[in-house]
Each structure stands twice: as C-alpha cells, then as structure tokens.
Design a protein around this motif. Structure first.
Motif, PDB file in Angstrom:
ATOM      1  N   THR A 277       1.237  -1.615  -0.458  1.00  0.00           N
ATOM      2  CA  THR A 277      -0.199  -0.346   0.100  1.00  0.00           C
ATOM      3  C   THR A 277       0.588   0.859   0.360  1.00  0.00           C
ATOM      4  N   LYS A 279       1.103   3.176   1.889  1.00  0.00           N
ATOM      5  CA  LYS A 279       1.726   3.898   3.440  1.00  0.00           C
ATOM      6  C   LYS A 279       3.141   3.429   4.053  1.00  0.00           C
ATOM      7  N   THR A 406     -15.271  -7.973   3.744  1.00  0.00           N
ATOM      8  CA  THR A 406     -14.921  -8.468   4.865  1.00  0.00           C
ATOM      9  C   THR A 406     -13.879  -7.154   5.967  1.00  0.00           C
ATOM     10  N   ASP A 407     -13.331  -7.600   6.593  1.00  0.00           N
ATOM     11  CA  ASP A 407     -12.224  -6.308   7.460  1.00  0.00           C
ATOM     12  C   ASP A 407     -11.300  -6.422   6.551  1.00  0.00           C
ATOM     13  N   ALA A 408     -10.335  -7.134   5.850  1.00  0.00           N
ATOM     14  CA  ALA A 408      -9.352  -6.670   4.886  1.00  0.00           C
ATOM     15  C   ALA A 408      -9.807  -5.227   4.036  1.00  0.00           C
ATOM     16  N   ASP A 410     -12.128  -4.183   4.036  1.00  0.00           N
ATOM     17  CA  ASP A 410     -12.516  -2.893   4.382  1.00  0.00           C
ATOM     18  C   ASP A 410     -11.382  -1.679   4.292  1.00  0.00           C
ATOM     19  N   ASN A 411     -10.728  -2.399   5.682  1.00  0.00           N
ATOM     20  CA  ASN A 411      -9.348  -0.981   5.716  1.00  0.00           C
ATOM     21  C   ASN A 411      -8.652  -1.518   4.304  1.00  0.00           C
ATOM     22  N   TYR A 412      -8.445  -1.973   3.275  1.00  0.00           N
ATOM     23  CA  TYR A 412      -7.845  -1.754   1.958  1.00  0.00           C
ATOM     24  C   TYR A 412      -8.461  -0.606   1.988  1.00  0.00           C
ATOM     25  N   GLN A 414      -9.913   2.313   2.888  1.00  0.00           N
ATOM     26  CA  GLN A 414      -9.467   3.026   4.208  1.00  0.00           C
ATOM     27  C   GLN A 414      -8.096   3.937   3.307  1.00  0.00           C
ATOM     28  N   ASP A 415      -7.499   2.673   3.207  1.00  0.00           N
ATOM     29  CA  ASP A 415      -6.184   2.978   2.545  1.00  0.00           C
ATOM     30  C   ASP A 415      -6.099   3.508   1.752  1.00  0.00           C
ATOM     31  N   ASP A 418      -7.169   7.389   2.605  1.00  0.00           N
ATOM     32  CA  ASP A 418      -6.283   8.198   3.668  1.00  0.00           C
ATOM     33  C   ASP A 418      -5.273   8.541   2.198  1.00  0.00           C
TER      34      ASP A 418
END
Length: 799
Positions: A277, A279, A406-408, A410-412, A414-415, A418
């Motif tokens: 990612t 980040k 999935t949580d994974a 959703d986190n991506y 957000q990346d 961001d």
C-alpha cells in the motif's frame, strides 16, 4: 540487335545498377489543404504524459540517487545480495530491528580489521543480450564523478564494538582516500544514524567500502551514498530522497502533462498478505517497507526499496507541472497474463474429464492437438492449483484477492481514501494532510486522478473495482477515477470497461497494449469509430518493438519510432475521446533490463535517448489546443494538424513510413499570412538505424522551410517524422519551441550489416566485372561477325 549491342547494353545496365542509388519522388506534389473553417474539437491538454515504475533499475539504481543496492538487507531470497565481506563475521538478523517494516539488518563481528563492501546496481547480462553474465553481476558499478562530494550515512547499533568506522570509494583512483565516520553519538543497544562526506577524484566506477578497525560486534542497516549535487538536495520538499539529475532532465524535456505511477510493478504482490500500500512508501527511508519486485529472478533478485515513494512521485509531478496519476491496487495481487489464463483454465476444468479438457485446450485455447507434451504440461499446471470445485475456486481466489464485505477489504478501502487525504487534505485539519506537511510539503498536492488497478480484468477485478469506485465517489465525488481494461488491445475486457464506464460507473478507461510495427500502422484509425458520447480513453501503457532485430538496443529504431508517430496522429485526431497517453517503459539500465522497448537507456555514468524518445519529445512539445480536420490520400503518409489560435501557430505532423522521399504542398486558407515555417524532423535512410551509448545515429533536426503568404512545399524524407510549425498572423515565429541546449543532437553515420555486406560484394564485383567485360569485349565483341571494321580486319588477316 547484334550480339555486340546486346552485351554492351547489358554491361551498361550492370554498371549503372552497381553505382547508382535511386531516390523515388512522386511525379506531382501531393497537396494538404488546411482550412480554418475545418477546426474541429479541442485537443486534450493531458494528451501526452509519461508512466514511471521501478523496473529495470528505473528507480532503485536509476532515478533514485542512492548508489547502494539492497541498502537494508531486505532481499527475501538473498538478504546479502550486492554485499561482500572481508575480515569480518556476519549474519543477517531480525532481532530488535529499527522497526517492524524494516526487519532485517547485518550483525557484524570484527576482530582487528575488516571491510564490508557494496557493489551497487551491477549489470547482469552480456552486452546487448539477455544472456546472464556472472562476471558483470559481480563487477562493482557505482558511478563516481570527478570533484563530486558524496553524502554517506547508515544506521548502526553498537553491541560491544570498540574501534573506528571509516569509508572509502573502492575504485582505481579513490581507494586511498579513507574518511573516518564520526561515531561519538553512537550508544549501546540503540539505533543511531551516522554520516560523513567523501569526494571522488576521478570519473570511474567502483564500490562503497566500509572499513572497521577494532574489536566487537555492531549492527548495520539503511546504508546510503548520494551525490551532494543530486536533484532535490537541500530542498525541504525533498526531505528523504534525492534524484539523479540527468534522468530528471530526460523527463522534464518531454514536458509531460501527467505522470502515472508506480505502475504494475509497484502495486502488486505474490499474495494478499504481501500486497503493497502507499503507506509503506512514505516517511524516513528507515521506516519504509521494502518489497520483492514482480520482475525478480534467481539471477537478478530485484527488490523495491520504495525510496521512490508516493510522496516523491507527487513532488516530482509538482516540480514538473505535471498532473499526478497515482495507481492503486484493486485489492488484487499482480496477475500476469499467463496466470490469468491458468486460473481461467482451472475454473473451466472443474466439471470436465481429462479428455474433455484436452478438447477444450485444442478447440478453445488454440493448443496443437499433436503437441501432447504441451497439453500434458498445461494439464499438470492446472492440476497443481488443486481446484476441483467451485468452493475450491473461491478459496483460491481469496488468496489472491481481497473480498468486499470483509474487514480486510474495508481496511484497504480506507487506505485508498487516506491516500486522497494525504494528497489533498489540509495540513491543519486532517491527519494525513498533517503527515504530508511533516514529510516536507505543507500545501495540498491537489490530486485530481486516481487509477484502480493496472492491466487488470475479469469478474473479480470488476467486483472489487465497483466497490472501491462507490467508496471513493461517496467521499470524494470530484476525483476522476480511471479503470483498468486488461493488457490486450482487442479484447472483451476493453469492451466491458468501456460499456460500464460510459454508463453506471463514469470513469476513464485505461487501455494497455504491446504490439508490433505492423499493428500500429494498420490501426492508426483505431479510435475513429469510438462513441463520442461514451467513455473517455487513457492509453496508459503502449509500445512496439522491432522483433526482427539482432540485439536488445536495436529493437527501438527509426522504424518503430515512425510507426508510433503514425499511431499517435490517431491520438490527436481522436483527442475528443482519447484524453491521456503514455508510452512505457520510460527507463532501463543497460544490460540489466526487463524490456527492450525503453525510451531512455542508462548506465552508471550516463544515458542515451532512443529514436522513440525523440519522437515523444517532438509530439509533446508541439501540439495545439484544437484539432483541424484534413484529408490526405497518400499511401504510407499519416497526418495530424492542430492549432493554437491564441498563439497563432499551426502544428502539422506528417509521418512518412515509406522507403521513398515524398514532396508535398501545404496550402492554408483563413489563417492569415504565414510568417515562418520550421520543420523539426526525425529521419534516417535505414529503417534499422538505432542509438547506443556513445553512438547516436538518429536525432531530430530543425530546418527552416521557405514559404509564401499562404503555402509552401515540403520534402518528407523516407522513414521520417516531421513536425512542421507554422507561425501566422501577428506571430513572427520567434517563440516556437526549440530543442533544449542540453540536448546533444549530433549524429554518427550508420550503415546496417546487410548493407555493408552488399557494398563489399559490389566493390569486389566491379574489378571482377571489369575483367569479365574486357574478356567479353576482346574475345566476343571485337571478333563478332557484325558489319564494319570487323569484316575488314578478318579479310586482312586472311591475306
């Protein structure tokens, strides 16, 4: 006709054909009429850009100024790659590293005196080939410049070492200049950055040597050696990384309207766990996570240090006044064309017997039914995936792609959100905007585009793309989203992307294709039939090479440049649909390349431009704001005309792909009096002409063209790209684009091997032909039974 005349004519024809080079001209000039009333649509101001990615040492070992290869011992397959050790004991350790993102370092034990050396980014192939060279791979290849000072730095943690640390440049003229590195700030059991400066006394290649004199153990990580005069040095915007000047100049010369980054190589990964990612690529170099490149191999374990991170790309875009086009993954690991087809084969095989699968490979996949070995090998590869049911297939897909919901995933998502905040967020009111400011840039970068995926296609990509699209548009409705359309020009993926992007998911469609010369010349009208009310098009990656060439460098020659120019006239003509284009790849290190169709080749000390680079230079610096419709019925000639009415300049692109010189007349109507006509052209008599380091044979030249008030004649050399600039009205032509003074446009002669052989044969045949002719004349012509002196002599001889 008697035998004397027949043989005389034959000899004359032989001599003429041996000594003359014939140049063909059209009997009458072809006319190009340019009428002001035929001004059509606006030309996209984003039409010509560039794509950058870390491949073939383009970034690490190229654009990035750090000369140290594998600077943090993070190469997964060989963590000590490019390093050598003498008089010390070493082991790669991961206990108590600088940070979790940078887990490996070298533990060094010294007993008296020893050195640690880094060879830099060595060439790995024999010259102009893909043949691995162990000798080259082990030869130090850091470039040291005479009189240039270099900043050295590294992180160390002292375990129980008591002694000195020094450095020197291990090359013929520099190795005796040893500089001690101050270590007074180094404490035990904590990582400390130490630094020193060292100057080179000569232009030569070598290695960085770190000399230890003492006893005990210490840990080493994040080693750097950069020239103090590198691009960005001393500029607060370039806080962590500086760049190689001549490579930045190469990009700047092209005046790119946008820079697309970091390409397929920078967003993939072998699994969802190793997927990068953005980040991972920002902040201090010691805090960045490195990754194995998709181009890594046993011979060349290529890593991405991510020194050229998203922040550096954004900063380069701003410096060069180019729009930033960052690419992010769709939450899918990089899948090459073969991998995609293998997965599709595995899916189709689920409900097939082996016999049915063989029929499928032959009838639908194009396998030769007689090639049982290839069929067996493909079947074995599919079976290794162990996909025997739809459930197995879905489980496999979950290892290569994140799943919406999935949580994974959703986190991506957000990346990705961001990233937009990092680029555009206020430094005072947003977390990521504040971090951008801390990294050297207070004001927002004002990013307007983001691309999801690179060369991706298929149902899984479309599933993830749509979820990301909706999430981005919900928070940032004004961001322009670019969607992927696979890696082939004529595929269902292109049709699918265009259909969806023209309706429910408004987006720019990114087409990728690697073609050959014939394809480009035969498809210059590819975009003529595209729906003007449908999706806008980006050609984010395109290129062609000459497959018939004998070596790597010659694959990019004047023939390929001419073919690209012909194809690019179609970009301009259809710029109401085609909004953005970028040739790839941009850079490659000589004898360390993954592709041969590069714009710029470089080694440790210098670089050279290919004919295609010059072609891109001509187009990107000479394009108007509006397109002018024109017609030209001349085989092998391609044209495009644009105009800048504010500056009162017409830009006429005329591409001659034939092996004959052509004469043309250009007539203007409605534009006012012509004041100046100038042709910037790229041409060569031989289609195979190419450039090499120190041997530039093809380069653009500028020539004034005589004209009257509304017309002029122009000669188009064979195999040529012609960019004719016409200053009219109140424009006297003084402000027309001129080549940068830093460009060396001098050329050396080039004759292909085949032509050299032909010349030698002809030269040898001339004396042989002369002897044969004399023999024929004395033995046959002078003694032939014709009229005149021959008969009289014969009679006299009888007497």
């Amino acid at each position: 006709m008697n035998i004397k005349k027949i043989i005389s004519v034959a000899l004359s024809l032989c001599i003429a054909s041996s000594c003359l080079t014939l140049t063909a001209y059209a009997k009458e000039n072809t006319t190009l009429a340019i009428n002001k009333s035929d001004i059509s649509h606006e030309v996209s101001p984003m039409l010509f850009g560039i794509s950058l990615e870390d491949v073939s040492y383009s970034c690490d070992g190229g654009l990035v100024s750090n000369l140290v290869n594998n600077n943090s011992f993070e190469f997964a397959t060989n963590p000590e790659y490019a390093w050598s050790f003498d008089g010390v004991s070493t082991v790669v350790s991961k206990e108590n590293p600088i940070c979790a993102a940078n887990p490996s370092y070298e533990l060094i034990k010294v007993d008296g005196k020893g050195t640690v050396e880094n060879n830099g980014f060595a060439e790995i192939y024999k010259n102009n080939s893909y043949k691995y060279s162990k000798k080259s791979a082990e030869t130090a290849d850091m470039a040291f410049k005479s009189g240039v000072t270099y900043n050295f730095s590294c992180y160390v943690k002292n375990v129980d070492y008591d002694g000195k640390i020094s450095i020197y440049l291990d090359s013929k003229s520099n190795k005796d200049n040893i500089v001690q590195v101050p270590t007074t700030t180094v404490g035990k059991n904590e990582w400390t950055k130490i630094s020193a400066q060292i100057k080179s006394s000569s232009d030569e290649d070598g290695a960085l040597a770190i000399l230890f004199e003492g006893n005990g153990s210490l840990q080493l990580d994040c080693v750097s050696l950069c020239a103090v005069d590198s691009y960005g040095a001393g500029d607060g915007h370039w806080k962590y990384v500086t760049l190689r000047n001549d490579m930045v100049d190469a990009i700047k010369n092209l005046k790119p309207s946008f820079i697309r980054f970091p390409g397929s190589a920078g967003i993939g990964g072998g699994s969802v766990d190793s997927m990068m990612t953005w980040k991972d690529t920002i902040g201090d170099i010691s805090q960045r996570r490195q990754s194995s490149s998709i181009y890594s191999s046993d011979e060349n374990p290529y890593n991405n240090s991510n020194s050229m991170g998203y922040h550096e790309y954004f900063q380069l875009c701003e410096d060069l006044a180019a729009a930033a086009v960052p690419v992010v993954s769709a939450g899918i690991t990089y899948q090459g064309e073969q991998d995609k087809e293998l997965i599709a084969d595995a899916y189709n095989k689920i409900n097939m017997t082996d016999e049915q699968f063989t029929d499928y490979l032959v009838n639908e996949r194009g396998f030769d039914e007689k090639d049982s070995d290839a069929i067996a090998k493909r079947t074995e590869s599919v079976n290794k995936l162990n996909i025997k049911s739809i459930d197995d297939f879905n489980k496999y897909i979950d290892t290569v792609a994140l799943k919406p919901g999935t949580d994974a995933f959703d986190n991506y998502v957000q990346d990705v959100l961001d990233l937009i905040e990092y680029a555009n967020g206020d430094a005072q009111g947003t977390y990521w905007g504040a971090l951008r400011a801390a990294n050297g840039h207070d004001e927002p970068f004002n990013m307007e585009y983001i691309e999801i995926g690179s060369g991706d296609e298929g149902s899984i990509y479309q599933r993830n793309y749509e979820a990301l699209y909706n999430a981005i548009k919900k928070v940032y409705p004004d961001i322009n989203i670019i969607t992927s359309a696979g890696e082939k020009a004529d595929s269902e993926a292109v049709n699918t992307a265009i259909t969806k992007s023209g309706s429910s998911f408004k987006a720019v469609v990114d087409e990728h294709y690697s073609a050959d010369v014939d394809y480009l010349l035969q498809n210059t009208k590819r975009y003529d039939s595209y729906d003007r009310e449908g999706a806008e098009i980006m050609v984010g990656e395109y290129s062609a090479v000459d497959d018939a060439t004998s070596n790597v460098a010659s694959a990019n020659n004047i023939e390929t440049a001419v073919a690209h120019a012909a194809f690019m006239t179609g970009f301009e003509r259809n710029s109401d649909v085609v909004k953005m284009t970028s040739y790839v790849p941009a850079f490659a290190k000589i004898n360390a390349n993954s592709h041969e169709n590069n714009l710029v080749w470089f080694d440790s000390q210098s670089l050279y431009y290919t004919p295609e680079y010059y072609n891109q230079l001509l187009f990107s610096n000479n394009t108007g704001k509006e397109y002018v419709n024109t017609s030209l019925n001349e085989d092998g000639i391609y044209q495009s005309v644009t105009v800048d009415r504010d500056k009162q300049v017409l830009y006429v692109k005329l591409v001659n792909s034939t092996n004959s010189t052509k004469k043309m007349s250009v007539n203007l109507d409605g534009f006012g009096k012509i004041n100046k006509v100038s042709n910037e052209s790229l041409a060569h008599d031989y289609k195979s002409a190419y450039n090499e380091l120190g041997k530039q044979r093809v380069a653009p030249q500028e020539k004034a063209v005589d004209s009257d008030d509304s017309s002029f004649d122009i000669k188009l050399e064979k195999n040529s790209v012609n960019v004719i600039r016409i200053a009219y009205g109140s424009n006297n032509g003084d402000a027309l684009y001129t080549f940068p003074k830093s460009l060396d446009l001098s050329v050396k002669k080039y004759v292909p091997t085949a032509a050299k052989v032909f010349i030698i044969v002809i030269c040898l045949s001339i004396p042989v032909g002369g002897v044969a002719g004399f023999y024929l004349y004395t033995k046959v012509i002078s003694k032939s039974g014709g009229k005149g002196n021959g008969k009289k002599n014969k009679k006299k001889k009888r007497k």
